[in-house]
Design a protein around this motif. Structure first.
Motif, PDB file in Angstrom:
ATOM      1  N   THR A   1       3.884  34.663  -3.414  1.00 29.84           N
ATOM      2  CA  THR A   1       4.068  34.888  -4.844  1.00 29.84           C
ATOM      3  C   THR A   1       2.963  34.176  -5.614  1.00 29.84           C
ATOM      4  N   LEU A   2       2.264  34.926  -6.440  1.00 28.98           N
ATOM      5  CA  LEU A   2       1.180  34.363  -7.245  1.00 28.98           C
ATOM      6  C   LEU A   2       1.718  34.025  -8.633  1.00 28.98           C
ATOM      7  N   HIS A   3       1.782  32.736  -8.921  1.00 29.22           N
ATOM      8  CA  HIS A   3       2.200  32.259 -10.233  1.00 29.22           C
ATOM      9  C   HIS A   3       1.007  31.985 -11.126  1.00 29.22           C
ATOM     10  N   ASP A   4      -0.196  32.006 -10.559  1.00 29.85           N
ATOM     11  CA  ASP A   4      -1.426  31.807 -11.315  1.00 29.85           C
ATOM     12  C   ASP A   4      -2.580  32.370 -10.494  1.00 29.85           C
ATOM     13  N   CYS A   5      -3.821  32.041 -10.874  1.00 32.72           N
ATOM     14  CA  CYS A   5      -5.003  32.652 -10.268  1.00 32.72           C
ATOM     15  C   CYS A   5      -5.701  31.755  -9.251  1.00 32.72           C
ATOM     16  N   TRP A   6      -5.172  30.577  -8.999  1.00 33.95           N
ATOM     17  CA  TRP A   6      -5.853  29.608  -8.143  1.00 33.95           C
ATOM     18  C   TRP A   6      -6.245  30.164  -6.766  1.00 33.95           C
ATOM     19  N   PRO A   7      -5.426  31.005  -6.113  1.00 34.89           N
ATOM     20  CA  PRO A   7      -5.794  31.437  -4.758  1.00 34.89           C
ATOM     21  C   PRO A   7      -7.114  32.194  -4.656  1.00 34.89           C
ATOM     22  N   PHE A   8      -7.616  32.767  -5.741  1.00 38.84           N
ATOM     23  CA  PHE A   8      -8.859  33.528  -5.610  1.00 38.84           C
ATOM     24  C   PHE A   8      -9.980  33.012  -6.511  1.00 38.84           C
TER      25      PHE A   8
ATOM     26  N   GLY B   1     -12.693  29.447  -7.261  1.00 41.03           N
ATOM     27  CA  GLY B   1     -13.259  28.269  -6.611  1.00 41.03           C
ATOM     28  C   GLY B   1     -12.761  26.968  -7.185  1.00 41.03           C
ATOM     29  N   HIS B   2     -11.968  27.039  -8.245  1.00 35.72           N
ATOM     30  CA  HIS B   2     -11.487  25.794  -8.847  1.00 35.72           C
ATOM     31  C   HIS B   2     -10.203  25.983  -9.650  1.00 35.72           C
ATOM     32  N   CYS B   3     -10.239  26.825 -10.671  1.00 34.60           N
ATOM     33  CA  CYS B   3      -9.218  26.798 -11.720  1.00 34.60           C
ATOM     34  C   CYS B   3      -7.990  27.638 -11.383  1.00 34.60           C
ATOM     35  N   ALA B   4      -6.922  27.389 -12.147  1.00 35.30           N
ATOM     36  CA  ALA B   4      -5.715  28.211 -12.053  1.00 35.30           C
ATOM     37  C   ALA B   4      -5.746  29.357 -13.057  1.00 35.30           C
ATOM     38  N   TYR B   5      -6.532  29.201 -14.126  1.00 34.92           N
ATOM     39  CA  TYR B   5      -6.732  30.245 -15.131  1.00 34.92           C
ATOM     40  C   TYR B   5      -8.170  30.180 -15.629  1.00 34.92           C
ATOM     41  N   TYR B   6      -8.691  31.312 -16.069  1.00 27.12           N
ATOM     42  CA  TYR B   6     -10.092  31.381 -16.494  1.00 27.12           C
ATOM     43  C   TYR B   6     -10.271  32.125 -17.805  1.00 27.12           C
ATOM     44  N   ASP B   7      -9.188  32.636 -18.396  1.00 24.96           N
ATOM     45  CA  ASP B   7      -9.301  33.412 -19.636  1.00 24.96           C
ATOM     46  C   ASP B   7      -9.917  32.592 -20.763  1.00 24.96           C
ATOM     47  N   TYR B   8      -9.436  31.372 -20.932  1.00 27.52           N
ATOM     48  CA  TYR B   8      -9.885  30.538 -22.041  1.00 27.52           C
ATOM     49  C   TYR B   8     -11.381  30.268 -21.953  1.00 27.52           C
ATOM     50  N   ALA B   9     -11.876  30.127 -20.734  1.00 21.38           N
ATOM     51  CA  ALA B   9     -13.310  29.881 -20.528  1.00 21.38           C
ATOM     52  C   ALA B   9     -14.120  31.172 -20.511  1.00 21.38           C
ATOM     53  N   LYS B  10     -13.419  32.319 -20.522  1.00 20.69           N
ATOM     54  CA  LYS B  10     -14.087  33.627 -20.474  1.00 20.69           C
ATOM     55  C   LYS B  10     -15.050  33.707 -19.294  1.00 20.69           C
ATOM     56  N   CYS B  11     -14.540  33.298 -18.135  1.00 25.53           N
ATOM     57  CA  CYS B  11     -15.360  33.250 -16.917  1.00 25.53           C
ATOM     58  C   CYS B  11     -14.883  34.324 -15.938  1.00 25.53           C
ATOM     59  N   ASP B  12     -15.826  35.063 -15.375  1.00 24.71           N
ATOM     60  CA  ASP B  12     -15.471  36.060 -14.365  1.00 24.71           C
ATOM     61  C   ASP B  12     -16.270  35.891 -13.067  1.00 24.71           C
TER      62      ASP B  12
ATOM     63  N   PRO C   1      -7.420  21.840 -11.208  1.00 27.65           N
ATOM     64  CA  PRO C   1      -7.359  20.467 -10.669  1.00 27.65           C
ATOM     65  C   PRO C   1      -8.689  19.741 -10.898  1.00 27.65           C
ATOM     66  N   ALA C   2      -8.670  18.804 -11.819  1.00 32.13           N
ATOM     67  CA  ALA C   2      -9.886  18.241 -12.393  1.00 32.13           C
ATOM     68  C   ALA C   2     -10.762  17.528 -11.366  1.00 32.13           C
ATOM     69  N   SER C   3     -12.063  17.751 -11.515  1.00 26.87           N
ATOM     70  CA  SER C   3     -13.074  16.964 -10.811  1.00 26.87           C
ATOM     71  C   SER C   3     -13.958  16.312 -11.866  1.00 26.87           C
ATOM     72  N   VAL C   4     -14.103  15.017 -11.800  1.00 27.09           N
ATOM     73  CA  VAL C   4     -14.839  14.305 -12.851  1.00 27.09           C
ATOM     74  C   VAL C   4     -16.298  14.074 -12.486  1.00 27.09           C
ATOM     75  N   TRP C   5     -16.691  14.524 -11.296  1.00 28.34           N
ATOM     76  CA  TRP C   5     -18.035  14.207 -10.846  1.00 28.34           C
ATOM     77  C   TRP C   5     -18.705  15.402 -10.177  1.00 28.34           C
ATOM     78  N   LEU C   6     -18.249  15.762  -8.978  1.00 33.75           N
ATOM     79  CA  LEU C   6     -18.923  16.810  -8.212  1.00 33.75           C
ATOM     80  C   LEU C   6     -18.413  18.200  -8.566  1.00 33.75           C
ATOM     81  N   ASP C   7     -19.309  19.179  -8.430  1.00 32.20           N
ATOM     82  CA  ASP C   7     -18.945  20.584  -8.574  1.00 32.20           C
ATOM     83  C   ASP C   7     -19.167  21.261  -7.219  1.00 32.20           C
TER      84      ASP C   7
ATOM     85  N   GLU D   1      -3.878  31.406 -22.267  1.00 32.39           N
ATOM     86  CA  GLU D   1      -4.000  31.944 -20.914  1.00 32.39           C
ATOM     87  C   GLU D   1      -2.677  31.697 -20.198  1.00 32.39           C
ATOM     88  N   ASP D   2      -2.143  32.769 -19.613  1.00 34.02           N
ATOM     89  CA  ASP D   2      -0.823  32.654 -19.000  1.00 34.02           C
ATOM     90  C   ASP D   2      -0.595  33.842 -18.086  1.00 34.02           C
TER      91      ASP D   2
END
Length: 398
Positions: free
Chosen positions: A123-130, A132-143, A159-165, A308-309
């Protein structure tokens, strides 16, 4: 019938944990043995429970995520222990929910699942499984997730990373792990997310939408309603309020409404309550469902300006209490309503949002009975979650 194992970050707590609990109850009623493995909290459940790791393990995983963009790649020891437990209970179906949340190592889990061979329902409750980082991307307008994540614009969001990408590496690790299992049926909880899934690297898998459901014996019109004079009540509810959930939208909305329109927001922190402008009343998160039902029932309109939801259950709860819904055209949020139960407003169009609120409060175009009927027809958890039991039986026969 068989043995069901669900895996989620919580059990019988929060929206996804309660969904897992309700599915487990129906599975038990249908003759299944039901287990729920979870990562945090100290829940009670009608299913048998397995805690994956402990609080220290979660904190260590969270620290590694923040320092090394390593989410889902820590917790190796506790995941290996959990895999041994899976082998002992021998589930016939493994049902994944949120496997993110600082408690599980997904490459190790999927190496095992591929070898174990049982069908997987996810069951997908958000977008995290597909991504590279985020659970949602609408707000950032990233595809970027459609082809290859890199240079993440939301590195400091969950899930925040404060240093490495390491989003490019993470995207590839997920792709390798999740595509390794040949027998996954995905269950996005909105048609919007099903469409997004079809654009991702998981597009070749079978997918069926099963919307969220709620307890209609609890969420129903309340008789405990008291309002003063010509006061109009606009209600917003969230478990955690932030920009994504639309807190700033309510602040921008307030000056556009008449003085006798009271905005009530449920789920705020004390700091957020202290910073609210006049005309907005904040309430801390409440575990008193009766109080929440009273607020839903008292409101003239439920407003969900989420940015984003996926498929927010607050919309369903409001409808079940007979209250029309106004939401931004965001993700799967508009799917909860139709022309008889609410308005969908263009994304971040606060002016139109204010106009629609005034129409609802002054012209009353929506019937509370119609709102309740829509909830009963489409979002009764007893009916909705039985679709999972049917799905289990279906995939076992394949």
């Amino acid at each position: 019938m068989g043995c069901l194992l669900q895996i989620n970050v919580t059990a019988n707590w929060g929206s996804t944990g309660k969904i897992a609990e309700d599915i487990g109850k129906l599975a038990i009623d249908a003759g299944w043995e039901s287990w729920i493995a979870y990562g945090r909290g100290n829940p009670s459940s009608e299913s048998k429970l397995i805690r994956i790791g402990n609080d220290w393990d979660m904190k260590s995983h969270a620290l590694q995520s923040r320092l090394f963009d390593n989410h889902g790649l820590a917790s190796s020891k506790v995941t290996k222990t959990f895999i041994r437990q899976i082998k002992e209970i021998k589930p016939d179906i493994i049902h994944l929910h949120n496997i993110h949340g600082y408690y599980l190592n997904y490459p190790l889990l999927f190496d095992f699942l591929k070898e174990y061979g049982a069908p997987v329902v996810w069951t997908l409750h958000d977008c995290w499984p597909f991504t590279g980082h985020c659970a949602y991307y609408d707000y950032a307008k990233c595809d970027k997730w459609r082809t290859q994540c890199h240079d993440c614009p939301q590195l400091r969001s969950y899930p925040a990373s404060v240093w490495l990408d390491r989003t490019e590496r993470n995207f590839n690790r997920k792709k390798d792990a999740f595509l390794s299992h040949p027998d996954i049926t995905f269950v996005p909880v909105s048609d919007w997310l099903k469409t997004e899934l079809s654009k991702s690297f998981l597009s070749d898998y079978s997918a069926i939408t099963i919307h969220n459901g709620i307890n209609l014996d609890i969420f129903k019109p309340s008789q405990n309603i008291t309002k003063q004079g010509n006061e109009k009540v606009i209600l917003g509810v969230a478990s955690v309020w932030d920009k994504r959930k639309g807190l700033d939208e309510f602040v921008k909305l307030r000056p556009l409404l008449p003085d006798n329109y009271l905005i009530i927001l449920v789920g705020l922190s004390q700091d957020q309550i202290s910073s609210l402008p006049a005309g907005i009343t904040g309430i801390r998160r409440t575990e008193n469902v009766g109080q929440l039902v009273d607020l839903y029932s008292m409101a003239d309109v439920f407003v969900n300006p989420t940015l984003e939801d996926n498929f927010p259950t607050t919309n369903l709860e409001a409808l079940a209490c007979g209250t029309p819904v106004i939401t931004y055209e965001t993700g799967g949020s508009p799917e909860a309503i139709d022309d008889h139960t609410g308005f969908v407003v263009p994304y971040q169009d606060v002016t139109t949002l204010a106009e629609k609120i005034k129409i609802v409060c002054e012209k009353h175009p929506f019937d509370s009975i119609k709102c309740r009927e829509r909830a009963v027809e489409f979002y009764d958890k007893q009916k909705v979650f039985k679709e999972y039991i049917n799905l289990y039986n279906q995939v076992l026969k394949q």
